[in-house]
Design an enzyme around this catalytic site. Structure first.
Site, PDB file in Angstrom:
ATOM      1  N   SER A 172      -1.280  -8.471   7.323  1.00  0.00           N
ATOM      2  CA  SER A 172      -0.906  -7.250   6.342  1.00  0.00           C
ATOM      3  C   SER A 172       0.265  -6.628   6.630  1.00  0.00           C
ATOM      4  O   SER A 172       0.813  -6.970   7.618  1.00  0.00           O
ATOM      5  CB  SER A 172      -1.856  -6.348   6.551  1.00  0.00           C
TER       6      SER A 172
ATOM      7  N   TYR B 174      -5.202   0.347  12.374  1.00  0.00           N
ATOM      8  CA  TYR B 174      -5.329  -0.729  11.357  1.00  0.00           C
ATOM      9  C   TYR B 174      -4.202  -1.687  11.561  1.00  0.00           C
ATOM     10  O   TYR B 174      -4.318  -3.036  11.685  1.00  0.00           O
ATOM     11  CB  TYR B 174      -5.535  -0.434   9.924  1.00  0.00           C
TER      12      TYR B 174
ATOM     13  N   LYS C 285      -3.828  -5.857  13.259  1.00  0.00           N
ATOM     14  CA  LYS C 285      -3.258  -7.197  12.424  1.00  0.00           C
ATOM     15  C   LYS C 285      -2.403  -7.470  13.031  1.00  0.00           C
ATOM     16  O   LYS C 285      -2.249  -8.939  13.255  1.00  0.00           O
ATOM     17  CB  LYS C 285      -2.945  -6.544  10.993  1.00  0.00           C
TER      18      LYS C 285
HETATM   19  C1  UD1 Z   1      -2.346   0.607   1.704  1.00  0.00           C
HETATM   20  C2  UD1 Z   1      -2.443   0.772   3.571  1.00  0.00           C
HETATM   21  C3  UD1 Z   1      -1.906  -0.665   3.888  1.00  0.00           C
HETATM   22  C4  UD1 Z   1      -2.563  -1.681   3.376  1.00  0.00           C
HETATM   23  C5  UD1 Z   1      -2.364  -1.805   1.986  1.00  0.00           C
HETATM   24  C6  UD1 Z   1      -3.097  -2.775   1.304  1.00  0.00           C
HETATM   25  C7  UD1 Z   1      -2.140   3.148   3.814  1.00  0.00           C
HETATM   26  C8  UD1 Z   1      -1.245   4.176   4.470  1.00  0.00           C
HETATM   27  N1  UD1 Z   1      -1.857   1.846   3.948  1.00  0.00           N
HETATM   28  O1  UD1 Z   1      -1.107   0.586   1.498  1.00  0.00           O
HETATM   29  O2  UD1 Z   1      -1.988  -0.501   5.432  1.00  0.00           O
HETATM   30  O3  UD1 Z   1      -1.761  -2.981   3.691  1.00  0.00           O
HETATM   31  O4  UD1 Z   1      -2.924  -0.491   1.326  1.00  0.00           O
HETATM   32  O5  UD1 Z   1      -4.286  -2.573   1.233  1.00  0.00           O
HETATM   33  O6  UD1 Z   1      -3.349   3.515   3.507  1.00  0.00           O
HETATM   34  N2  UD1 Z   1      -0.731   6.662  -4.247  1.00  0.00           N
HETATM   35  C9  UD1 Z   1      -0.365   7.782  -5.060  1.00  0.00           C
HETATM   36  N3  UD1 Z   1      -1.899   8.336  -5.785  1.00  0.00           N
HETATM   37  C10 UD1 Z   1      -2.988   7.901  -5.467  1.00  0.00           C
HETATM   38  C11 UD1 Z   1      -2.940   6.737  -4.565  1.00  0.00           C
HETATM   39  C12 UD1 Z   1      -1.820   6.047  -3.870  1.00  0.00           C
HETATM   40  O7  UD1 Z   1       0.583   8.479  -5.044  1.00  0.00           O
HETATM   41  O8  UD1 Z   1      -3.758   8.306  -6.097  1.00  0.00           O
HETATM   42  C13 UD1 Z   1       0.415   6.272  -3.691  1.00  0.00           C
HETATM   43  C14 UD1 Z   1       0.479   6.172  -2.093  1.00  0.00           C
HETATM   44  O9  UD1 Z   1       1.050   7.160  -1.557  1.00  0.00           O
HETATM   45  C15 UD1 Z   1       1.454   4.715  -1.906  1.00  0.00           C
HETATM   46  C16 UD1 Z   1       1.121   3.917  -3.189  1.00  0.00           C
HETATM   47  O10 UD1 Z   1       0.496   4.666  -3.889  1.00  0.00           O
HETATM   48  O11 UD1 Z   1       2.850   5.126  -1.863  1.00  0.00           O
HETATM   49  C17 UD1 Z   1       0.191   2.922  -2.880  1.00  0.00           C
HETATM   50  O12 UD1 Z   1      -0.799   3.255  -2.041  1.00  0.00           O
HETATM   51  P1  UD1 Z   1      -1.974   2.443  -1.763  1.00  0.00           P
HETATM   52  O13 UD1 Z   1      -2.710   1.662  -2.839  1.00  0.00           O
HETATM   53  O14 UD1 Z   1      -2.986   3.457  -0.934  1.00  0.00           O
HETATM   54  O15 UD1 Z   1      -1.310   1.302  -0.600  1.00  0.00           O
HETATM   55  P2  UD1 Z   1      -0.256   1.682   0.395  1.00  0.00           P
HETATM   56  O16 UD1 Z   1      -0.630   2.973   1.024  1.00  0.00           O
HETATM   57  O17 UD1 Z   1       0.888   1.027   0.220  1.00  0.00           O
END
Ligand code: UD1
Length: 326
Positions: free
Chosen positions: A117, A141, A145
């Site tokens: 990841s 997590y 990995k």
């Molecule tokens: C998450 C995991 C990461 C994993 C990846 C793929 C975390 C901190 N990281 O990445 O380890 O490898 O998924 O499964 O959980 N966001 C919003 N509003 C929302 C939801 C998300 O603003 O309702 C933002 C988050 O703050 C982030 C971005 O969208 O900046 C992507 O979020 P998300 O899809 O959860 O993925 P990651 O956090 O990048």
């Protein structure tokens, strides 16, 4: 060759199974069905229920099915949960992998593809993350990995196993509505859920040092990701003793605000997002350099964000028909 695909009943695993069989490879799924769904395994592909922690059962499936390669996706993958239950994550993701590798090397299986990841990088301070960017994971997590990669490479070196560690960036989309991610743990399904409830989607912080202040990620279609596994499996087969570590992304950053705008456009919703405080531990920008995967595998992503959102939405609407606006 016959490939054992652990976690093959999961969201990503089921796509890998389809890509492998479509490419003419024989596959057997091994899945404990804790989050996997048996119906995702296509007809004609054997599904053996079991945990990678069960050494005897793993050995039996390897020998009974004449397995010659393994694609290992079975793992726990929720960052927040890993903070609350680190020992469970180390047991499932690290000990489960150690047991599997022990059985694999003893059985003389020659190739091993490991699902890693972008979480291994933590908070990278670079525009494009290369495989040489230092790995400083921020969650248990991500640690599991990274430790998993160490295990895979060390066992590979010691036993002459060909290995590939694929570092997935942000996975989205589906090959068919019935294969969509049913979890609501990432941006795309979290926005879908809010739209379905007719409440504004949330932006976790808009004061990041990025062009529009929201976090930037590298979204990759699960179909492209699955194809990368096929390419890696083939590259390993044709060169014994190889050890690959590869980013699997598109090399293109998309901000949270851009994603929400595109989701509104695809779904016909028009709720303006609400900005809420930052989520602790979120890096401002994580975008892959996908050059090494292109050079080593001849693989490149073909699907864009529009494809990801459209296919994910079709899957969402199938489970939540009330989500559709007319
Ligand atoms: C998450 C995991 C990461 C994993 C990846 C793929 C975390 C901190 N990281 O990445 O380890 O490898 O998924 O499964 O959980 N966001 C919003 N509003 C929302 C939801 C998300 O603003 O309702 C933002 C988050 O703050 C982030 C971005 O969208 O900046 C992507 O979020 P998300 O899809 O959860 O993925 P990651 O956090 O990048």
């Amino acid at each position: 060759m016959t490939w054992l695909i652990t976690g093959g009943a999961g969201y990503i695993g089921a796509h890998v199974v389809r890509a492998m069989t479509a490419a003419g490879e024989a596959a057997v799924v091994y899945d404990d069905l804790s989050t996997g769904i048996a119906a995702r395994v296509p007809d004609g592909v054997p599904l053996v229920p079991g945990s990678t922690l069960d050494r005897e059962r793993v050995t039996r499936v390897l020998t009974e099915h004449g397995i010659t390669g393994v694609v290992h996706l079975a793992a726990k993958k929720q960052v927040g949960e890993s903070v609350e239950q680190p020992l469970r994550y180390y047991r499932e993701n690290v000990e489960g992998l150690r047991v599997l590798l022990d059985a694999v090397t003893e059985a003389g299986v020659g190739t091993f593809v490991f699902s890693s990841s972008a979480a291994v990088y933590g908070m990278p301070d670079v525009d494009l993350v290369t495989e040489e960017t230092p790995c400083v994971p921020l969650s248990p997590y991500g640690e599991t990995k990274l430790a998993g990669e160490w295990l895979v490479r060390a066992a590979g070196r010691a036993a002459g196993l060909s290995t590939a560690c694929l570092r997935y960036f942000n996975v989205a989309g589906a090959a068919a509505p019935g294969l969509a991610d049913v979890g609501v743990f990432n941006l795309v399904p979290m926005v879908f859920e809010r739209l379905t409830l007719n409440v504004p989607p949330r932006v976790f912080g808009d004061d990041y040092p990025t062009p529009d202040g929201t976090c930037v990620r590298d979204y990759i279609h699960v179909v492209d990701l699955a194809e990368a596994h096929v390419a890696a499996a083939r590259a390993l087969r044709s060169s014994p003793g190889r050890a690959l570590t590869l980013n699997i992304g598109r090399g293109e950053g998309v901000s949270v605000r851009e994603m929400i705008d595109r989701i509104n456009a695809v779904t016909g919703h028009d709720l303006s997002p609400e900005v809420v405080p930052r989520r602790p531990g979120d890096p401002a920008r994580v975008v892959a350099s996908a050059d090494r995967a292109a050079a080593e595998l001849g693989w490149k992503a073909r699907h864009d964000v529009q494809d990801m959102i459209t296919s994910a939405w079709q899957g969402w609407v199938r489970l939540h028909p009330e989500a559709e606006r007319h």
